[in-house]
Design a protein around this motif. Structure first.
Motif, PDB file in Angstrom:
ATOM      1  N   GLU A  73       0.807  -1.221   0.000  1.00 51.86           N
ATOM      2  CA  GLU A  73       0.000   0.000   0.000  1.00 51.86           C
ATOM      3  C   GLU A  73       0.848   1.282   0.000  1.00 51.86           C
ATOM      4  N   VAL A  74       2.151   1.154   0.091  1.00 57.05           N
ATOM      5  CA  VAL A  74       3.011   2.341   0.201  1.00 57.05           C
ATOM      6  C   VAL A  74       4.081   2.293  -0.900  1.00 57.05           C
ATOM      7  N   ALA A  75       3.717   2.705  -2.104  1.00 58.82           N
ATOM      8  CA  ALA A  75       4.652   2.713  -3.237  1.00 58.82           C
ATOM      9  C   ALA A  75       5.096   4.150  -3.487  1.00 58.82           C
ATOM     10  N   LEU A  76       6.175   4.538  -2.853  1.00 59.23           N
ATOM     11  CA  LEU A  76       6.673   5.905  -2.964  1.00 59.23           C
ATOM     12  C   LEU A  76       8.094   5.910  -3.517  1.00 59.23           C
ATOM     13  N   GLU A  77       8.497   7.032  -4.074  1.00 59.27           N
ATOM     14  CA  GLU A  77       9.855   7.169  -4.578  1.00 59.27           C
ATOM     15  C   GLU A  77      10.327   8.604  -4.388  1.00 59.27           C
ATOM     16  N   ARG A  78      11.618   8.816  -4.595  1.00 63.32           N
ATOM     17  CA  ARG A  78      12.177  10.159  -4.511  1.00 63.32           C
ATOM     18  C   ARG A  78      13.175  10.380  -5.630  1.00 63.32           C
ATOM     19  N   ARG A  79      13.486  11.651  -5.840  1.00 64.90           N
ATOM     20  CA  ARG A  79      14.491  12.056  -6.819  1.00 64.90           C
ATOM     21  C   ARG A  79      15.562  12.853  -6.092  1.00 64.90           C
ATOM     22  N   VAL A  80      16.805  12.689  -6.530  1.00 60.13           N
ATOM     23  CA  VAL A  80      17.892  13.489  -5.966  1.00 60.13           C
ATOM     24  C   VAL A  80      18.296  14.527  -7.007  1.00 60.13           C
ATOM     25  N   ILE A  81      18.318  15.772  -6.573  1.00 60.20           N
ATOM     26  CA  ILE A  81      18.559  16.913  -7.462  1.00 60.20           C
ATOM     27  C   ILE A  81      19.914  17.543  -7.168  1.00 60.20           C
ATOM     28  N   LEU A  82      20.659  17.834  -8.216  1.00 65.41           N
ATOM     29  CA  LEU A  82      21.872  18.625  -8.122  1.00 65.41           C
ATOM     30  C   LEU A  82      21.547  20.005  -8.694  1.00 65.41           C
ATOM     31  N   ALA A  83      21.711  21.047  -7.886  1.00 64.37           N
ATOM     32  CA  ALA A  83      21.353  22.403  -8.308  1.00 64.37           C
ATOM     33  C   ALA A  83      22.502  23.354  -8.003  1.00 64.37           C
ATOM     34  N   TRP A  84      22.594  24.412  -8.789  1.00 67.25           N
ATOM     35  CA  TRP A  84      23.651  25.395  -8.583  1.00 67.25           C
ATOM     36  C   TRP A  84      23.103  26.803  -8.806  1.00 67.25           C
ATOM     37  N   ARG A  85      23.863  27.797  -8.376  1.00 64.97           N
ATOM     38  CA  ARG A  85      23.441  29.192  -8.501  1.00 64.97           C
ATOM     39  C   ARG A  85      23.382  29.613  -9.968  1.00 64.97           C
ATOM     40  N   ASP A  86      22.547  30.598 -10.249  1.00 62.88           N
ATOM     41  CA  ASP A  86      22.421  31.110 -11.616  1.00 62.88           C
ATOM     42  C   ASP A  86      23.744  31.641 -12.146  1.00 62.88           C
ATOM     43  N   ASP A  87      24.553  32.236 -11.260  1.00 59.11           N
ATOM     44  CA  ASP A  87      25.806  32.838 -11.693  1.00 59.11           C
ATOM     45  C   ASP A  87      27.010  31.936 -11.466  1.00 59.11           C
ATOM     46  N   ALA A  88      26.773  30.639 -11.303  1.00 58.24           N
ATOM     47  CA  ALA A  88      27.873  29.697 -11.064  1.00 58.24           C
ATOM     48  C   ALA A  88      28.787  29.599 -12.282  1.00 58.24           C
ATOM     49  N   ASP A  89      30.069  29.361 -12.023  1.00 55.27           N
ATOM     50  CA  ASP A  89      31.036  29.160 -13.099  1.00 55.27           C
ATOM     51  C   ASP A  89      30.627  27.935 -13.910  1.00 55.27           C
ATOM     52  N   PRO A  90      30.447  28.048 -15.234  1.00 57.09           N
ATOM     53  CA  PRO A  90      29.980  26.913 -16.053  1.00 57.09           C
ATOM     54  C   PRO A  90      30.884  25.693 -15.961  1.00 57.09           C
ATOM     55  N   ASP A  91      32.210  25.902 -15.899  1.00 58.55           N
ATOM     56  CA  ASP A  91      33.136  24.768 -15.821  1.00 58.55           C
ATOM     57  C   ASP A  91      32.973  24.016 -14.508  1.00 58.55           C
ATOM     58  N   THR A  92      32.784  24.762 -13.419  1.00 61.93           N
ATOM     59  CA  THR A  92      32.596  24.126 -12.118  1.00 61.93           C
ATOM     60  C   THR A  92      31.282  23.344 -12.090  1.00 61.93           C
ATOM     61  N   ALA A  93      30.217  23.952 -12.601  1.00 64.42           N
ATOM     62  CA  ALA A  93      28.921  23.264 -12.642  1.00 64.42           C
ATOM     63  C   ALA A  93      29.013  21.998 -13.479  1.00 64.42           C
ATOM     64  N   ALA A  94      29.719  22.066 -14.604  1.00 63.59           N
ATOM     65  CA  ALA A  94      29.863  20.891 -15.475  1.00 63.59           C
ATOM     66  C   ALA A  94      30.658  19.792 -14.778  1.00 63.59           C
ATOM     67  N   ALA A  95      31.719  20.164 -14.056  1.00 63.58           N
ATOM     68  CA  ALA A  95      32.534  19.177 -13.347  1.00 63.58           C
ATOM     69  C   ALA A  95      31.715  18.468 -12.275  1.00 63.58           C
ATOM     70  N   LEU A  96      30.893  19.215 -11.546  1.00 66.91           N
ATOM     71  CA  LEU A  96      30.043  18.621 -10.514  1.00 66.91           C
ATOM     72  C   LEU A  96      28.984  17.714 -11.127  1.00 66.91           C
ATOM     73  N   ARG A  97      28.377  18.173 -12.221  1.00 68.86           N
ATOM     74  CA  ARG A  97      27.348  17.377 -12.886  1.00 68.86           C
ATOM     75  C   ARG A  97      27.936  16.084 -13.454  1.00 68.86           C
ATOM     76  N   ASP A  98      29.093  16.189 -14.108  1.00 62.93           N
ATOM     77  CA  ASP A  98      29.713  15.009 -14.706  1.00 62.93           C
ATOM     78  C   ASP A  98      30.142  14.007 -13.641  1.00 62.93           C
ATOM     79  N   ALA A  99      30.679  14.500 -12.529  1.00 66.24           N
ATOM     80  CA  ALA A  99      31.101  13.609 -11.454  1.00 66.24           C
ATOM     81  C   ALA A  99      29.910  12.882 -10.841  1.00 66.24           C
ATOM     82  N   ALA A 100      28.788  13.582 -10.724  1.00 62.20           N
ATOM     83  CA  ALA A 100      27.589  12.968 -10.131  1.00 62.20           C
ATOM     84  C   ALA A 100      27.006  11.892 -11.031  1.00 62.20           C
TER      85      ALA A 100
END
Length: 288
Positions: free
Chosen positions: A251-278
């Motif tokens: 009776e309890v079929a639940l799930e979750r999602r894990v989100i990786l989020a960053w600031r709007d002004d984040a350095d694109p290279d840093t955001a890409a490195a974090l996303r790729d590593a994850a």
């Protein structure tokens, strides 16, 4: 002028052979020859005497020291950028109900790809999400029940909640249970669980009010209680430890999602490195 063509030129000048130079540049000989041709068009002169084992012409001799200086200048510029990034502070907020070993490995992997200093904080999913939305952290890793559709956030994991029990517990004898069968089963309640209220509501509808032997926001304590056989716990699959078995509650079929989020002004290279590593880490990317 394409710096790649300059590199082609230097390799041919060093080896005196177009075929060998192409191999060292990891391209085909036609690709390298075309690049040299484009460079000669820009210079307005032949750089190599093809009839004499790719010997440098007078124009090629003049270009050689400048080509070396161009490549050295570019490498120095990259080194300077990398050096400045080493001292950049990255504030990372992590949800307290995430698998901590996987989260730490994710950060270590990203830091090897693009060095930065790290300052880590943690909190419930709601607290971490609020920090991200208010710009009080640079990067956030947190679970949600529903998808988030914004350009600065990606889903890196999707997983079900399961009933966790020690392998010697009676719950481990079946893969699926009805809520009614759990009426007398002691529970370990994970206080920060994002799905706690919804799971409790569904169990109540099914006529079950589990007895809690421990209520704690500390995931390690909850896991220890489960492994000791003191009770069972409703938890996301990624939090299972060796020595635990998982079962479904009908009776309890639940799930979750894990989100990786960053600031709007984040350095694109840093955001890409974090996303790729994850997404490269199968303990975070849902590959089960």
């Amino acid at each position: 002028m394409n710096l790649v063509f300059i590199r082609y030129f230097l390799r041919v000048a060093e080896t005196g052979n177009f075929t060998v130079a192409a191999e060292r540049c990891h391209v085909t000989q036609p690709t390298l020859s075309a690049g040299i041709g484009r460079l000669e068009e820009e210079i307005g002169a032949r750089l190599f005497d093809r009839s004499r084992r790719a010997a440098l012409t007078a124009a090629g001799q003049k270009l050689l020291p400048h080509a070396r200086a161009m490549v050295e200048a570019w490498q120095a510029a990259l080194a300077e950028q990398r050096s400045s990034r080493q001292h950049r502070l990255l504030r990372v907020a992590i949800g307290s109900t995430l698998p901590i070993q996987a989260a730490m490995q994710w950060l270590a992997t990203a830091q090897r790809r693009l060095p930065f200093d790290i300052e880590i904080s943690e909190g419930t999913a709601a607290i971490v999400m609020e920090r991200w939305r208010r710009g009080r952290c640079d990067v956030a890793l947190f679970p949600v029940r529903e998808p988030i559709a914004v350009a600065t956030a990606v889903q890196i994991l999707r997983e079900p909640y399961v009933l966790a029990a020690a392998t010697g517990h009676r719950i481990a004898t079946r893969d699926r249970w009805a809520a009614f069968d759990l009426a007398e089963t002691p529970f370990i309640l994970r206080a920060d669980c994002e799905a706690h209220e919804e799971a409790q509501r569904l169990l109540t509808i099914a006529g079950v009010r589990p007895r809690a032997v421990l209520r704690s926001a500390n995931e390690e304590r909850c896991a220890a209680a489960v492994l000791a056989g003191l009770g069972v716990a409703f938890m996301p699959r990624s939090l299972l430890r060796p020595g635990m078995a998982a079962a479904e509650i009908r009776e309890v079929a639940l799930e979750r999602r894990v989100i990786l989020a960053w600031r709007d002004d984040a350095d694109p290279d840093t955001a890409a490195a974090l996303r790729d590593a994850a997404t490269a880490d199968d303990r975070l990317a849902f590959a089960r």
